[in-house]
Design a protein around this motif. Sequence first.
Motif: not given
Length: 435
Positions: A300-320
């Motif tokens: 559960a901890v690993l899953v939560a930590l990994a999912s913080v990385g989804y914020a990269a998509s937010l930054l990529l969408t702004e770039r798009l």
Amino acid sequence: MRTYRELFRTPEFTPLLVASGAHGVAMVVADLGLATLVYDATGSPLLSALSMFGASIMQVLGATLLLSAADRVPPRAATTGLALLFGAASALQALPGMPVWAMFAILLAVGPVAALGGGVRYGLLNEILPPDGFLLGRSVLNMANGAAQIGGFAVGGMLVVALSPRGALLTGAGLDAVAAAAAWFGLSARPPRAAGRPSARETWRVNRVLWASVPRRYVFLALWVPNGLVVGAEALYVPYAPDHAGILFACAAAGMLVGDTLCGRFVVPRWRERLGPGLRLLLAAPYLVFVFRPPLPLAAVLVALASVGYAASLLLTERLMALTPPGMSGQALGLHSSGMLAMQGVGAAIAGGIAQVTSPAAAMTIVAVASVGVTLALAPGLRGTVPASVGEIPFADAASADSERKTPDSVAEPGLVSGNGGSLPETDVTSERLG
């Protein structure tokens, strides 16, 4: 626009948020119910994974044939109609005696139409908010989606146990009806963003324009492939922990919520470029530990930590958005959304297939390794800056402008972020738009 107070003072943002959040809860509750129903009936990790994400594969068909409608249909009617369609599909799948093959047939039928959802929703967001509010507004929608997933999977898990998987599906159908009502009564009737009739030919034409830009191509691939492979790992939560999959899904949603909150509200522009590469790697790296089949608390901890990385998509969408003319923003966002969801379906199929011959833990590790590899391969194309705009290229001339672009460093097309029918040239802030 830097504060939540300013954001919620914007007319129509709240109804759009409610509609998006209700649909998000509906989706996760219904998906969890369907995956459990299919797994109980077949005992197959592959079919269970495909029942949650397989319809996303069909979004490829919608992205190639229907996506021009994202800019060419009235957004309020489209948002309402899509919510009603999804609700009807969940209600049909909940019918007693419905065979597994028929459930999948319904998924395949709604999949192509679902490709319009992201383009319509986020294109409308681009109209509702002023130019400098898109990132904050998108982050709040993502945060609401994360909260919806936390609540949806928690509620869905309880509904599956307390009622039945079919009860979860019916609850999802009811929530989609709420989303439809919020959209119809809360949003204004707007004309389409682009003229002309939607058609497969127009969809192909604009898709070719969008894909012809090398900088945009790198952004699309970075949004689609690493994300899709990691979702393949998520698709195995049910076979990995059959009695506690809801906990893992809720932890994943919580991590995504934290990442979007930090990047959308608190990370200043100058730090986005520095954080982007790390966030993209964080998305998959914690899943490498699953080779050791960690117990539920650590998982559960690993899953939560990994999912913080989804914020990269937010930054990529702004770039798009910085790389896309306003007249194509809806289709660009729709192509991003449908391509991402389609790759999630592919990732689920790959991970489920590997799990069939190995184990869920081994499959999760393998797709994580693949995601890290793709992220590292795409990194060179995401370096550098988005140049400031030098003037708006008319929508009709965008194809000819893009055809002249040969290298990532030659970006002749202006980066414009539009809102309320207008446009704002980029400033130096765009130099930070890396994801």
